[in-house]
Motif scaffolding. Structure first.
Motif, PDB file in Angstrom:
ATOM      1  N   ILE A   1      65.683  29.642  94.520  1.00 26.57           N
ATOM      2  CA  ILE A   1      65.687  28.819  93.307  1.00 26.57           C
ATOM      3  C   ILE A   1      64.270  28.340  93.050  1.00 26.57           C
ATOM      4  O   ILE A   1      63.632  27.763  93.924  1.00 26.57           O
ATOM      5  CB  ILE A   1      66.638  27.613  93.449  1.00 26.57           C
ATOM      6  N   THR A   2      63.751  28.599  91.880  1.00 26.69           N
ATOM      7  CA  THR A   2      62.398  28.185  91.543  1.00 26.69           C
ATOM      8  C   THR A   2      62.380  26.692  91.275  1.00 26.69           C
ATOM      9  O   THR A   2      63.052  26.203  90.364  1.00 26.69           O
ATOM     10  CB  THR A   2      61.909  28.961  90.298  1.00 26.69           C
ATOM     11  N   ARG A   3      61.601  25.955  92.031  1.00 26.21           N
ATOM     12  CA  ARG A   3      61.685  24.502  92.005  1.00 26.21           C
ATOM     13  C   ARG A   3      61.276  23.894  90.674  1.00 26.21           C
ATOM     14  O   ARG A   3      61.827  22.913  90.229  1.00 26.21           O
ATOM     15  CB  ARG A   3      60.812  23.924  93.126  1.00 26.21           C
ATOM     16  N   ILE A   4      60.278  24.502  90.027  1.00 23.81           N
ATOM     17  CA  ILE A   4      59.781  23.886  88.794  1.00 23.81           C
ATOM     18  C   ILE A   4      60.666  24.235  87.617  1.00 23.81           C
ATOM     19  O   ILE A   4      61.037  23.384  86.825  1.00 23.81           O
ATOM     20  CB  ILE A   4      58.333  24.351  88.526  1.00 23.81           C
ATOM     21  N   VAL A   5      61.077  25.500  87.509  1.00 25.53           N
ATOM     22  CA  VAL A   5      61.781  25.963  86.313  1.00 25.53           C
ATOM     23  C   VAL A   5      63.233  25.535  86.307  1.00 25.53           C
ATOM     24  O   VAL A   5      63.753  25.075  85.303  1.00 25.53           O
ATOM     25  CB  VAL A   5      61.684  27.498  86.198  1.00 25.53           C
ATOM     26  N   VAL A   6      63.924  25.648  87.436  1.00 24.88           N
ATOM     27  CA  VAL A   6      65.373  25.488  87.437  1.00 24.88           C
ATOM     28  C   VAL A   6      65.861  24.118  87.015  1.00 24.88           C
ATOM     29  O   VAL A   6      66.759  24.001  86.203  1.00 24.88           O
ATOM     30  CB  VAL A   6      65.935  25.870  88.819  1.00 24.88           C
TER      31      VAL A   6
ATOM     32  N   ASP B   1      66.760  30.369  88.378  1.00 23.88           N
ATOM     33  CA  ASP B   1      65.876  30.916  87.355  1.00 23.88           C
ATOM     34  C   ASP B   1      64.565  31.245  88.044  1.00 23.88           C
ATOM     35  O   ASP B   1      63.780  30.350  88.351  1.00 23.88           O
ATOM     36  CB  ASP B   1      65.680  29.904  86.224  1.00 23.88           C
ATOM     37  N   ASP B   2      64.358  32.514  88.328  1.00 24.09           N
ATOM     38  CA  ASP B   2      63.197  32.955  89.077  1.00 24.09           C
ATOM     39  C   ASP B   2      62.259  33.728  88.149  1.00 24.09           C
ATOM     40  O   ASP B   2      62.587  34.842  87.738  1.00 24.09           O
ATOM     41  CB  ASP B   2      63.641  33.840  90.247  1.00 24.09           C
ATOM     42  N   PRO B   3      61.097  33.165  87.808  1.00 26.72           N
ATOM     43  CA  PRO B   3      60.174  33.867  86.907  1.00 26.72           C
ATOM     44  C   PRO B   3      59.405  34.989  87.598  1.00 26.72           C
ATOM     45  O   PRO B   3      58.691  35.740  86.938  1.00 26.72           O
ATOM     46  CB  PRO B   3      59.228  32.759  86.451  1.00 26.72           C
ATOM     47  N   HIS B   4      59.554  35.102  88.917  1.00 22.09           N
ATOM     48  CA  HIS B   4      58.851  36.135  89.671  1.00 22.09           C
ATOM     49  C   HIS B   4      59.819  36.883  90.580  1.00 22.09           C
ATOM     50  O   HIS B   4      59.539  37.110  91.756  1.00 22.09           O
ATOM     51  CB  HIS B   4      57.714  35.507  90.489  1.00 22.09           C
TER      52      HIS B   4
ATOM     53  N   THR C   1      56.912  42.050  88.935  1.00 19.62           N
ATOM     54  CA  THR C   1      57.927  40.995  88.967  1.00 19.62           C
ATOM     55  C   THR C   1      58.469  40.808  87.560  1.00 19.62           C
ATOM     56  O   THR C   1      57.892  41.284  86.576  1.00 19.62           O
ATOM     57  CB  THR C   1      57.354  39.653  89.471  1.00 19.62           C
ATOM     58  N   TYR C   2      59.583  40.115  87.454  1.00 18.08           N
ATOM     59  CA  TYR C   2      60.191  39.829  86.154  1.00 18.08           C
ATOM     60  C   TYR C   2      60.977  38.529  86.279  1.00 18.08           C
ATOM     61  O   TYR C   2      61.095  37.954  87.376  1.00 18.08           O
ATOM     62  CB  TYR C   2      61.094  40.981  85.706  1.00 18.08           C
ATOM     63  N   ARG C   3      61.524  38.041  85.183  1.00 15.39           N
ATOM     64  CA  ARG C   3      62.310  36.808  85.200  1.00 15.39           C
ATOM     65  C   ARG C   3      63.786  37.142  85.310  1.00 15.39           C
ATOM     66  O   ARG C   3      64.316  37.914  84.518  1.00 15.39           O
ATOM     67  CB  ARG C   3      62.057  35.990  83.930  1.00 15.39           C
ATOM     68  N   ARG C   4      64.442  36.507  86.282  1.00 15.05           N
ATOM     69  CA  ARG C   4      65.879  36.693  86.480  1.00 15.05           C
ATOM     70  C   ARG C   4      66.583  35.337  86.480  1.00 15.05           C
ATOM     71  O   ARG C   4      66.192  34.433  87.195  1.00 15.05           O
ATOM     72  CB  ARG C   4      66.171  37.396  87.799  1.00 15.05           C
ATOM     73  N   ILE C   5      67.612  35.230  85.640  1.00 18.07           N
ATOM     74  CA  ILE C   5      68.374  33.988  85.502  1.00 18.07           C
ATOM     75  C   ILE C   5      69.821  34.262  85.897  1.00 18.07           C
ATOM     76  O   ILE C   5      70.412  35.243  85.424  1.00 18.07           O
ATOM     77  CB  ILE C   5      68.333  33.457  84.050  1.00 18.07           C
TER      78      ILE C   5
END
Length: 292
Positions: free
Chosen positions: A3-8, A195-198, A210-214
């Motif tokens: 889990i991406t700490r900033i985006v999620v 939500d992982d932007p990488h 890399t890509y964004r996966r939600i």
């Protein structure tokens, strides 16, 4: 699951806002969410047999019906597996537009209410509610061009629960990702669980990128959004569903024995062992097991 700490936290908080403003939750349960697969009549029985040989499960009685609001005729059969439900269609007539472009059928408690809720959440209603032999249906399109069917049965269906919940795999552009996310989360009363932007590009056939996966979870089940630039090698983007199996290494030989082609993999990403398969008739699916 990473889990991406900033985006999620931001996205999840937005999701909660969306859900709070939505209408009543019309979802039923994931075992009633069926992937729609269209195959040639000549491949119909072989495809159904390959599904059951790979995943286990049972098939309902096959029939020939009109399942569109205009004149048409199709073979139809429901396949219930422990890892997901599949509605199989083999049209004997030309397929009326826009049928064949929808990826999933979602059972809802109220079709008119669900259609109104989808429209209010930003979806286009491509096919207004119509009667079919056992209920009513509509087709909606979410921002980004994602088509889904909503359906309701006159007699409520009763399918066994699933051993694992399949994921609806959606590909959208960066331009439409926010609109799709806002609309679908509102409608489904779901929440963003990662939500992982990488995310590792091997998941979309590009191991050096890399890509964004939600990932979204709701009462409808799981949905994974792949946000890409559209530079996708075959077969990525053609699969509608990802199926979680107990052991990928045990499942792949079963699939091969049933005439299923292994297109890519196995590969490891996001704590998964995964592969892309093509079943007789052309249906492409991702299958994976979670690493312990």
């Amino acid at each position: 699951m990473r889990i991406t700490r900033i985006v999620v936290p931001l996205v999840i908080s937005l999701g909660l806002v969306y859900a709070a403003t939505a209408s009543e939750d019309v979802a039923v349960s994931p075992q009633y969410d069926t992937t729609h697969v269209y195959v040639a009549p000549a491949e119909f029985d072989r495809f159904v047999a390959s599904l059951i040989a790979t995943f286990g499960g049972t098939a309902a009685k096959q029939g020939v019906f009109t399942v569109t609001p205009t004149s048409s005729s199709t073979m139809s059969q429901l396949v219930l597996t422990p890892v997901g439900s599949i509605s199989v269609f083999g049209f004997k007539t030309p397929i009326p537009y826009p049928f064949g472009m929808e990826r999933t059928g979602y059972l809802v408690t109220d079709l008119d209410g669900a259609t109104q809720a989808a429209r209010a959440a930003g979806a286009d209603v491509l096919v207004s509610p119509f009667d079919d032999p056992i209920g009513r249906d509509a087709i909606v399109q979410w921002p980004g061009g994602v088509n889904m069917q909503l359906y309701w049965h006159t007699t409520p269906p009763s399918y066994p629960g699933l051993q694992t919940i399949p994921e609806n795999r959606v590909y959208v552009s960066a331009d439409r990702a926010a609109a799709f996310l806002r609309s679908f989360v509102t409608f489904s009363h779901g929440k963003v669980i990662s939500d992982d932007p990488h995310a590792p590009g091997v998941e979309i056939g590009r191991p050096s990128d890399t890509y964004r996966r939600i990932r979204i979870q709701s009462k409808f089940g799981l949905l994974t959004v792949h946000v890409t630039d559209g530079h996708l090698p075959f077969p990525y983007g053609h699969e509608f569903t990802g199926y979680e199996v107990a052991d990928l290494a045990e499942t792949l030989p079963k699939a091969r024995g049933a005439g299923v082609a292994i297109l890519t993999g196995p590969y490891v990403a996001d704590h998964r062992n995964a592969a892309m398969l093509q079943f007789p008739g052309g249906y492409i699916a991702e299958i994976h097991n979670l690493q312990k």
